[in-house]
Design an enzyme around this catalytic site. Structure first.
Site, mmCIF file in Angstrom:
data_model
loop_
_atom_site.group_PDB
_atom_site.id
_atom_site.type_symbol
_atom_site.label_atom_id
_atom_site.label_comp_id
_atom_site.label_asym_id
_atom_site.label_seq_id
_atom_site.Cartn_x
_atom_site.Cartn_y
_atom_site.Cartn_z
ATOM 1 N N ASN A 187 -3.460 -1.498 -1.772
ATOM 2 C CA ASN A 187 -4.541 -0.589 -2.132
ATOM 3 C C ASN A 187 -4.608 0.577 -1.152
ATOM 4 O OD1 ASN A 187 -5.452 -2.573 -0.298
ATOM 5 N ND2 ASN A 187 -7.583 -2.394 -0.942
ATOM 6 N N VAL A 188 -4.964 1.723 -1.687
ATOM 7 C CA VAL A 188 -5.061 2.963 -0.903
ATOM 8 C C VAL A 188 -6.409 3.599 -1.246
ATOM 9 C CG1 VAL A 188 -4.031 5.221 -0.430
ATOM 10 C CG2 VAL A 188 -2.542 3.259 -0.930
ATOM 11 N N GLU A 189 -7.344 3.497 -0.306
ATOM 12 C CA GLU A 189 -8.703 3.978 -0.568
ATOM 13 C C GLU A 189 -8.841 5.465 -0.205
ATOM 14 O OE1 GLU A 189 -11.259 1.098 1.341
ATOM 15 O OE2 GLU A 189 -10.786 -0.387 -0.216
ATOM 16 N N CYS A 203 -6.124 0.874 -6.565
ATOM 17 C CA CYS A 203 -5.850 -0.551 -6.417
ATOM 18 C C CYS A 203 -4.367 -0.754 -6.105
ATOM 19 C CB CYS A 203 -6.196 -1.303 -7.701
ATOM 20 S SG CYS A 203 -7.945 -1.691 -7.901
ATOM 21 N N GLU A 259 -2.291 -2.572 -7.544
ATOM 22 C CA GLU A 259 -1.475 -2.624 -8.757
ATOM 23 C C GLU A 259 -1.033 -1.231 -9.198
ATOM 24 O OE1 GLU A 259 -4.212 -4.249 -8.087
ATOM 25 O OE2 GLU A 259 -4.071 -6.317 -8.776
ATOM 26 N N CYS A 308 -8.157 -7.137 -10.781
ATOM 27 C CA CYS A 308 -9.360 -6.695 -11.489
ATOM 28 C C CYS A 308 -9.005 -6.375 -12.945
ATOM 29 C CB CYS A 308 -9.987 -5.496 -10.792
ATOM 30 S SG CYS A 308 -9.106 -3.938 -11.033
HETATM 31 N N1 THU Z 1 -8.477 -4.091 -5.255
HETATM 32 C C1 THU Z 1 -7.141 -4.042 -5.578
HETATM 33 O O1 THU Z 1 -6.354 -3.365 -4.903
HETATM 34 N N2 THU Z 1 -6.710 -4.754 -6.647
HETATM 35 C C2 THU Z 1 -7.494 -5.581 -7.397
HETATM 36 O O2 THU Z 1 -7.050 -6.101 -8.398
HETATM 37 C C3 THU Z 1 -8.880 -5.853 -6.958
HETATM 38 C C4 THU Z 1 -9.446 -4.849 -6.020
HETATM 39 C C5 THU Z 1 -8.959 -3.291 -4.119
HETATM 40 C C6 THU Z 1 -9.690 -2.048 -4.502
HETATM 41 C C7 THU Z 1 -10.481 -1.760 -3.224
HETATM 42 O O3 THU Z 1 -9.662 -0.975 -2.373
HETATM 43 C C8 THU Z 1 -10.697 -3.126 -2.620
HETATM 44 O O4 THU Z 1 -9.836 -4.025 -3.314
HETATM 45 C C9 THU Z 1 -12.113 -3.636 -2.711
HETATM 46 O O5 THU Z 1 -12.571 -3.562 -4.015
#
Ligand code: THU
Length: 134
Positions: A46-48, A57, A59, A90
């Protein structure tokens, strides 16, 4: 089919990917790995973003890497959180995975190995568009 899958290799790749996550806002790193039908493994983290809603996310990175490194279909998938525990993708990410799923694609989930159809029943996908276009 599940017997042929090296789930331990997928887990290692998912953990390695998780360790590269950029998650300073949630402090919730995620790593994913998938086996492609040509035998390669693709990964993502994940890259926020300071603009929270545009964070990516793990994925998203995985399907991007899939396309960039030659395409193909996903056979098996694993996802971990920062404690290296199994994490469910998710809902949006299940849809991302569905687009590139091989028939019967398997996911390592919190309730065991499941197919993509079990985690995203009656999915909307490319076939719906093809049927509509005729
Ligand atoms: N996140 C993912 O990268 N993949 C998922 O399927 C569930 C959630 C990440 C998004 C965010 O950066 C962190 O988890 C918290 O929600």
């Amino acid at each position: 089919m599940s017997a042929e899958i090296d789930w331990a290799a997928l887990r290692s790749a998912a953990i390695e990917a998780m360790e590269t996550a950029y998650a300073p806002y949630s402090n919730f790193p995620v790593g994913v790995a998938a086996l492609v039908d040509d035998g390669r493994i693709v990964t993502g983290c994940n890259v926020e973003n300071a603009s929270y809603g545009v964070g990516l996310c793990a994925e998203c990175g995985l399907v991007s890497e899939l396309a960039r490194t030659g395409g193909g279909k996903l056979i098996a998938f694993d996802c971990v959180d920062g404690k290296e525990n199994t994490l469910m993708p998710c809902g949006r990410c299940r849809q991302l995975l569905y687009e590139f799923s091989a028939p019967g694609m398997l996911l390592n989930t919190v309730s065991g190995i499941k197919t993509i159809d079990e985690v995203l029943p009656d999915a909307f996908g490319p076939r719906n568009l093809e049927e509509y276009r005729g």
